[in-house]
Design an enzyme around this catalytic site. Structure first.
Site, PDB file in Angstrom:
ATOM      1  N   THR A  91       0.845  -1.189   0.000  1.00  0.00           N
ATOM      2  CA  THR A  91       0.000   0.000   0.000  1.00  0.00           C
ATOM      3  C   THR A  91       0.879   1.237   0.000  1.00  0.00           C
ATOM      4  OG1 THR A  91      -1.755   1.176   1.171  1.00  0.00           O
ATOM      5  CG2 THR A  91      -0.202  -0.033   2.539  1.00  0.00           C
TER       6      THR A  91
ATOM      7  N   HIS B 251       2.843 -11.922  14.079  1.00  0.00           N
ATOM      8  CA  HIS B 251       3.902 -12.564  14.855  1.00  0.00           C
ATOM      9  C   HIS B 251       3.608 -14.039  15.111  1.00  0.00           C
ATOM     10  CE1 HIS B 251       7.547 -12.575  16.959  1.00  0.00           C
ATOM     11  NE2 HIS B 251       7.446 -11.425  17.604  1.00  0.00           N
TER      12      HIS B 251
END
Length: 504
Positions: free
Chosen positions: A423, A475
């Site tokens: 983006t 994560h």
């Protein structure tokens, strides 16, 4: 001679299709390449045409039936009624009159499995209003795209069953439509003109599908005025758009109509102006997915900065030659980022993976989504197999997505899938941001504004064009070490673009 009309051969990724609409009925005469039935899959609508002049003898699969690849749909008699049809019409004018008052149901499109329902966005025709065949009558908005529903024939809308804002299911009835209801009200004008118009419509049907015929009608063009580039010379919607653009370039634009006076703005309780509008399905879906991403993923963001000088120098040196060599495609910065990300994804497979329940899915390909801002909201069309694309292919693909996004023509198939997203908030002036994951992907790269800043280089202060990079990652899937090394790899490749070509 009897011929079997079969469904198209579907690609391996498509299990089956649905018979969407029959445009010809048993006993009805057909010309060769006449559009006779639509087969809708979860990705596209496929047109099936007549193999020769003749009549449709028997329909074996009705509308709504599920069909497999190359399954028989109908029996067709080649040449059986090509000469008999006109005589039959002349002998039975009463039958034609009765057909003119036939009432059919206007249904919502058949949604793919990933779309549960849609919303009636706008009715472009009202009950009693005359419609031409393939004229745009209503929009159905899903959480991904806006689908157009067109008139099945000349006639009028008899009754609207689903109003604007109501939720509809796949293939649910939206309205009742009276075929040919306006035919009797029309003055008994010159029969020669009617015959000519009928012949012209027949020509359009033979060389153009529903979308192309609708575009022809909107543009006020005939099939003879447009050069077809589709299979067998058939006219596509893109051919009509190209013809309209060339016509507009040669004709001065008409003066815009005088705008009607605006309605008074609504006031709040204390007398100040405010406006309340319902959230569109696309905006609601974006909001839902972003909240889910933050609630379900263990999302972290790591930052770095890159000296854009080498890429800018290379671009300035070759942009004119690049544009000339690649048929007008301009060289931008996004293609360098896509190539750098592709190379980094090869080196760090976990960043290119996704989470499916308790499974980790490692993808052996790189499909990179590029966020595109449109009037309807943020969309993320996907560049497929970027590992096999050159800079020109990437730039051309991104430009095509941007144009179709602004025109509201991005399809579901354009935005499905993707293993990584980029983006670019820099085009709006963003200096730094924290991008949110696009589930089920596990990472997203944020680009930002290029800004000249003083940097220490070999003990000297040098002004360099710098950009902050942000990598948000899940994560649960990606360790911090991998995320940092991935972002450093992108930085190194951009600061030495020759490594992109050498793949080192």
């Amino acid at each position: 001679m009897s011929i079997e009309i079969k469904a198209p051969t579907f690609p391996e990724s498509v299990a089956d299709g649905t018979v969407a609409t029959w445009y010809k009925q048993p006993g009805e005469a057909c010309k060769r390449d006449d559009h006779i039935v639509d087969i809708e899959t979860d990705k596209v609508v496929l047109e099936v045409v007549a193999p020769a002049d003749g009549v449709l003898k028997e329909v074996l699969k009705g509308e709504g039936d599920i069909v497999l690849s190359a399954e028989v749909l109908a029996i067709f008699d080649s040449g059986a009624a090509a000469s008999e049809a006109p005589a039959a019409k002349a002998e039975t004018p009463a039958a034609s009159a009765s057909e003119a008052k036939e009432t059919v149901q206007i249904k919502a499109p058949v949604f793919p499995e990933s779309v549960a329902d849609g919303t009636v966005a706008a009715w472009h025709k009202q009950p009693g209003e005359a419609c031409k065949r393939d004229e745009h009558i209503v929009d159905i908005e899903t959480d991904k795209v806006v689908l157009e529903v067109v008139a099945p024939a000349d006639g009028v809308i008899a009754e609207i069953l689903k109003e604007e804002g109501e939720t509809v299911l796949s293939a649910e009835v939206l309205a009742n439509f009276s075929i040919g209801a306006e035919g009797g009200a029309a003055p008994a004008a010159a029969p020669q003109a009617t015959a000519a118009a009928s012949e012209e419509a027949g020509d359009d049907d033979a060389v153009a599908g529903p979308a192309a015929r609708k575009a022809l009608a909107e543009a006020g063009l005939t099939a003879a005025q447009v050069k077809g580039t589709g299979k067998g010379g058939r006219i596509t919607k893109e051919d009509v758009e190209a013809a309209v653009k060339s016509k507009a370039a040669a004709t001065p634009a008409a003066a815009p109509a005088k705008a009607a006076p605006a309605a008074p703005a609504p006031l709040s309780a204390d007398g100040r102006v405010e406006k309340r509008v319902p959230m569109t399905r696309l905006r609601a879906t974006i909001a839902k997915r972003l909240v889910e991403a933050q609630q379900t993923a263990a999302m972290l963001t790591t930052y770095n900065e890159v000296n854009m000088g080498p890429v800018m120098e290379l671009r300035n040196k070759y942009k004119d030659l690049f544009q000339k060599t690649h048929n007008g495609t301009k060289l931008g910065f996004m293609s360098f980022f896509v190539k750098a990300a592709t190379e980094a994804l090869k080196r760090f497979p976990a960043v290119n993976a996704s989470i499916d329940g308790n499974d980790m899915v490692y993808h052996g390909y790189q499909d990179i989504g590029v966020a595109v801002s449109t009037d309807r909201g943020l969309m993320v069309p996907v560049l497929r197999n970027t590992e096999a694309m050159g800079l020109a292919d990437i730039e051309s693909g991104i430009m095509g997505f941007a144009v179709r996004g602004r025109e509201g023509k991005l399809g579901m198939e354009d935005m499905q899938g993707g293993t990584f997203t980029i983006t670019n908030g820099g085009i709006f002036g963003s200096l730094m941001s924290t991008p949110i994951l696009n589930p089920p992907q596990t990472a997203i790269l944020g680009m930002h504004k290029i800004q000249e800043r003083p940097m220490a280089v070999n003990g000297q202060v040098v002004i360099q064009p710098m950009m902050y990079l942000a990598l948000s990652y899940d994560h649960r899937m990606i360790d911090g070490k991998e995320a940092v090394q991935f972002l450093v790899t992108i930085k190194d490749l951009l600061e030495d673009p020759a490594r992109l070509l050498l793949e080192i």
